[in-house]
Scaffold this active site. Structure first.
Site, PDB file in Angstrom:
ATOM      1  N   ASN A   9      47.776  29.935 -17.163  1.00 29.12           N
ATOM      2  CA  ASN A   9      46.708  29.275 -16.397  1.00 29.12           C
ATOM      3  C   ASN A   9      46.069  28.222 -17.298  1.00 29.12           C
ATOM      4  OD1 ASN A   9      47.262  31.230 -14.507  1.00 29.12           O
ATOM      5  ND2 ASN A   9      45.464  32.489 -14.966  1.00 29.12           N
ATOM      6  N   TRP A  32      45.449  26.342  -8.305  1.00 30.25           N
ATOM      7  CA  TRP A  32      44.324  27.250  -8.092  1.00 30.25           C
ATOM      8  C   TRP A  32      43.266  26.498  -7.312  1.00 30.25           C
ATOM      9  CZ3 TRP A  32      44.243  32.258  -8.391  1.00 30.25           C
ATOM     10  CH2 TRP A  32      43.014  32.925  -8.306  1.00 30.25           C
ATOM     11  N   ASN A  79      46.685  39.440 -15.295  1.00 23.43           N
ATOM     12  CA  ASN A  79      46.190  38.070 -15.256  1.00 23.43           C
ATOM     13  C   ASN A  79      45.139  37.901 -16.343  1.00 23.43           C
ATOM     14  OD1 ASN A  79      45.698  35.356 -13.879  1.00 23.43           O
ATOM     15  ND2 ASN A  79      43.635  36.237 -13.947  1.00 23.43           N
ATOM     16  N   GLU A  80      45.379  36.961 -17.216  1.00 24.92           N
ATOM     17  CA  GLU A  80      44.426  36.584 -18.250  1.00 24.92           C
ATOM     18  C   GLU A  80      43.840  37.757 -19.020  1.00 24.92           C
ATOM     19  OE1 GLU A  80      41.576  33.681 -16.962  1.00 24.92           O
ATOM     20  OE2 GLU A  80      43.160  32.199 -16.771  1.00 24.92           O
ATOM     21  N   LYS A  86      37.592  25.794  -5.809  1.00 26.16           N
ATOM     22  CA  LYS A  86      38.827  25.126  -6.247  1.00 26.16           C
ATOM     23  C   LYS A  86      39.888  25.095  -5.157  1.00 26.16           C
ATOM     24  CE  LYS A  86      38.112  25.930 -11.167  1.00 26.16           C
ATOM     25  NZ  LYS A  86      37.075  26.986 -11.111  1.00 26.16           N
ATOM     26  N   GLU A 101      48.068  28.651 -12.709  1.00 25.12           N
ATOM     27  CA  GLU A 101      46.762  28.177 -12.215  1.00 25.12           C
ATOM     28  C   GLU A 101      46.442  26.843 -12.854  1.00 25.12           C
ATOM     29  OE1 GLU A 101      43.340  30.739 -12.667  1.00 25.12           O
ATOM     30  OE2 GLU A 101      44.457  32.512 -12.013  1.00 25.12           O
ATOM     31  N   ASP A 152      36.577  36.728 -11.444  1.00 27.57           N
ATOM     32  CA  ASP A 152      35.973  35.659 -10.654  1.00 27.57           C
ATOM     33  C   ASP A 152      36.318  35.779  -9.160  1.00 27.57           C
ATOM     34  OD1 ASP A 152      34.674  33.234 -10.123  1.00 27.57           O
ATOM     35  OD2 ASP A 152      36.475  32.065 -10.528  1.00 27.57           O
ATOM     36  N   TYR A 167      43.275  24.811 -17.667  1.00 24.05           N
ATOM     37  CA  TYR A 167      42.162  24.053 -17.090  1.00 24.05           C
ATOM     38  C   TYR A 167      41.742  22.906 -18.001  1.00 24.05           C
ATOM     39  CZ  TYR A 167      41.926  27.607 -13.489  1.00 24.05           C
ATOM     40  OH  TYR A 167      42.245  28.421 -12.428  1.00 24.05           O
ATOM     41  N   TYR A 209      37.504  23.008 -17.535  1.00 18.45           N
ATOM     42  CA  TYR A 209      36.617  23.801 -18.384  1.00 18.45           C
ATOM     43  C   TYR A 209      36.514  23.206 -19.792  1.00 18.45           C
ATOM     44  CZ  TYR A 209      36.434  27.363 -14.753  1.00 18.45           C
ATOM     45  OH  TYR A 209      36.227  28.024 -13.573  1.00 18.45           O
TER      46      TYR A 209
HETATM   47  C1  GCB Z   1      41.037  31.726 -14.034  1.00 17.38           C
HETATM   48  C2  GCB Z   1      41.167  33.031 -13.352  1.00 17.38           C
HETATM   49  C3  GCB Z   1      40.762  32.951 -11.895  1.00 17.38           C
HETATM   50  C4  GCB Z   1      39.503  32.106 -11.753  1.00 17.38           C
HETATM   51  C5  GCB Z   1      39.790  30.712 -12.256  1.00 17.38           C
HETATM   52  C6  GCB Z   1      38.563  29.785 -12.169  1.00 17.38           C
HETATM   53  O1  GCB Z   1      41.645  31.454 -15.039  1.00 17.38           O
HETATM   54  O2  GCB Z   1      42.452  33.590 -13.471  1.00 17.38           O
HETATM   55  O3  GCB Z   1      40.561  34.253 -11.407  1.00 17.38           O
HETATM   56  O4  GCB Z   1      39.028  32.079 -10.438  1.00 17.38           O
HETATM   57  O5  GCB Z   1      40.192  30.768 -13.588  1.00 17.38           O
HETATM   58  O6  GCB Z   1      38.394  29.123 -11.166  1.00 17.38           O
HETATM   59  O7  GCB Z   1      37.792  29.782 -13.113  1.00 17.38           O
END
Ligand code: GCB
Length: 602
Positions: A472, A555, A406-407, A575, A510, A165, A474, A478
């Site tokens: 990370n 993030w 990462n992820e 973000k 994040e 991303d 969300y 999400y």
């Molecule tokens: C994540 C990723 C990051 C993205 C972020 C997002 O988990 O590590 O690269 O930019 O989510 O904003 O979706």
């Protein structure tokens, strides 16, 4: 690899500026001898991403040529001369006067080419660098992967086709230097520091490209001068300096001593000198937390990106200074170089300003579903990147941890993300891949913890590999979008479960919400400044009630360019708590209020 430097013996010349440029979509450049000049040049800035400089180049990721002339300074004639490229994304080849002198693959990390036998002294030299950034499944990070998921997933995929991303900017992203060193010179210095009571112990490993002779090290700082001498065993010498009542490097007092390393030949003459800053500090991961100089630290800060209007991913020095001023203003003490190594200039700034850095290689969104050959190619590349990163950044006191991924993505990732989807036999393939990188980082550097950053739904035994668990999350974005309370409940439950299962400290590397600057709503709705503020404050509260959460990285620091997709308005990830222009959103003021409170605030 040492950063080039100018002193009484060494010299350098910055080749940054405006170069000739031409794209080479039909790959004719090499046969048509563009190494000596491109036929239809247009001007381009170095450093900088080509995508931001001309509209027709925005999505261009194929091959392109950078060409310029230079004169080799006459005074360098008896020295060894190098061209050094700070970062070329993704792959580069270099020619001087039509002769190939080197290349590199992987982006984000420096490489140098010895041009001593190629350089002309009696006239101009032509330097040509061919760069290309094609997105391929065998690269790290990967692009143009075979489509997965079909249906709605295919509809949501972006252009250009990354697996990650952020925008796949291309070009010469960092300065290009010409530099000269003596025939016999220092090729590397490795510094490790220990603390014994109030005494600082500095261990230096010095490598030269010859044999014999000795090295002297003079350490200046905090009003004192300390000296030592060591004899080379072949190409290597090890020296040690003890500093009574050492002034330790920390985020509150980032004191840097200056070490001057002098190469002395068997006959007694000085042949080379190199100086570097040294921060005396230790880092340790325990079950309780992350200790710097034996004291627990709580990380407050961000995931970031090298990203800006016009310069793209190119080094932008005023922006670097400004970002550090904003980091101080908001009360941050840390960030992660998400999702690739940042510039050397940035790492020096972190040393100087006392930022604590999680230093990451570009293993982002790694998948394990496209067969052994691709996985093996990516692993080989990732190992190279890790070797190069640790070689480059090992002496920075600001670097407190290596992140090897990462992820990484398990099969069925989207189902697992939302709580469905179970384990897969391919989880073991991912585990082996990640373990190899974690083991390699530990073997290359025993002085720092190692981590990898897990995504929602990722296998527990992947996280277990890390010294400090980094995740990370969300919840409330999400998943449970618009339902902040439900999201925070999920977060609290998950954190407690993870800690009970793994028994290790956790950093939330994040968490964030896309936010349109200037959009307000009451009650807070997704994309409004209020929603972002409440989202971030909610995460801070959940973490504050759990002492095992030892760090929070929001993030993102600033809005940044991603690829175009239905998820990203204007191709932007919004973000940031600052806009891309670095104006604060409401959440920035909330973070500043929390992070500059005197007591432990997370
Ligand atoms: C994540 C990723 C990051 C993205 C972020 C997002 O988990 O590590 O690269 O930019 O989510 O904003 O979706």
């Amino acid at each position: 690899m040492l950063y080039p430097q100018q002193n009484e013996i060494r010299n350098l010349f910055d080749l940054s500026g405006v170069w000739d440029f031409q794209t080479d979509p039909r790959a004719v450049g090499e046969t048509e001898r563009w190494q000596l000049g491109v036929p239809d040049a247009r001007p381009i800035a170095v450093p900088g991403s080509w995508n931001e400089q001309y509209a027709d180049l925005y999505n261009y990721l194929g091959a392109a040529w950078y060409v310029r002339e230079f004169h080799a300074p006459g005074g360098w004639r008896d020295q060894r001369v190098f061209v050094r490229v700070g970062s070329a994304n993704y792959a580069a080849e270099v020619w001087v006067n039509g002769q190939k002198v080197g290349g590199h693959s992987g982006g984000h990390l420096p490489f140098e080419c010895d041009i001593t036998d190629t350089v002309a002294w009696d006239g101009p030299n032509t330097l040509a660098i061919r760069v290309e950034n094609e997105l391929k499944p065998t690269r790290v990070p990967a692009g143009n992967m075979p489509p997965r998921g079909g249906g709605v997933m295919a509809m949501m995929s972006g252009y250009p086709s990354t697996t990650y991303d952020f925008f796949p900017y291309a070009g010469l992203h960092r300065p290009v230097w010409l530099f000269a060193v003596p025939q016999t010179h220092i090729t590397d210095i490795a510094v490790a520091t220990e603390i014994d009571g109030t005494t600082g112990v500095i261990k230096l490993g010095v490598t030269q490209n010859g044999a014999g002779g000795a090295v002297t090290v003079t350490l200046r700082g905090n009003g004192g001068v300390h000296e030592t001498r060591a004899v080379f065993q072949g190409e290597r010498a090890t020296a040690q300096i003890t500093v009574p009542d050492a002034r330790l490097w920390s985020t509150e007092d980032p004191h840097l001593y200056q070490a001057t390393v002098t190469l002395v030949a068997a006959g007694g003459q000085v042949t080379d000198v190199y100086s570097l800053p040294v921060g005396i500090r230790t880092v340790q991961a325990t079950a309780e937390g992350l200790l710097v100089n034996g004291k627990p630290v709580c990380l407050k800060g961000f995931g970031r990106h090298e990203d800006f209007f016009a310069s793209g991913r190119g080094l932008n020095v005023p922006l670097l200074v400004k970002d550090y001023a904003l980091l101080r203003w908001i009360g941050a003490n840390s960030y992660r170089t998400s999702h690739y190594p940042y510039s050397e200039e940035e790492m020096m700034m972190a040393d100087r300003q006392g930022l604590l850095i999680i230093d990451e290689i570009p293993v982002v969104s790694m998948t394990f579903e496209d067969g052994d050959a691709n996985i093996a190619a990516r692993l080989a590349q990732a190992r190279r990147q890790l070797n190069e990163l640790i070689a480059r950044d090992k002496n920075h006191p600001s670097v407190i941890m290596w992140s090897v991924a990462n992820e990484p993505m398990p099969p069925d990732m989207f189902k697992r993300f939302t709580g469905g989807g179970g384990p897969s036999p391919l989880d073991a393939v991912g585990h082996a891949f990640l373990k190899e990188l974690v083991d390699l980082a530990r073997a290359l550097d025993a002085t720092r913890p190692v981590t990898l950053v897990g995504m929602m739904g990722g296998p527990l035994d992947w996280l277990e590999l890390a010294d400090i668990v980094c995740i990370n999350r969300y919840w409330g974005w999400y998943t449970q979008g618009g339902q902040l309370d439900a999201g925070l409940e999920m977060l609290a439950r998950e954190l407690d479960g993870l800690h009970a299962a793994l028994g290790k400290p956790i950093i939330i590397t994040e968490f964030g919400a896309d936010t349109v600057a200037g959009l307000h709503s009451h009650p807070p709705k997704m994309f409004s400044e209020e929603y972002q503020t409440e989202f971030l404050a909610g995460y801070l509260d959940v973490a504050a009630a759990r002492p095992f959460v030892i760090g929070l990285h929001v993030w993102n620091f600033a809005d940044f360019q991603a690829v175009q997709s239905v998820n990203r308005v204007g191709g932007m990830n919004l973000k940031g708590v600052f806009t891309r222009q670095r104006e604060p959103k409401m959440a920035a003021h909330m973070l500043r209020e929390r992070w500059t409170r005197p007591a432990r605030s997370s």
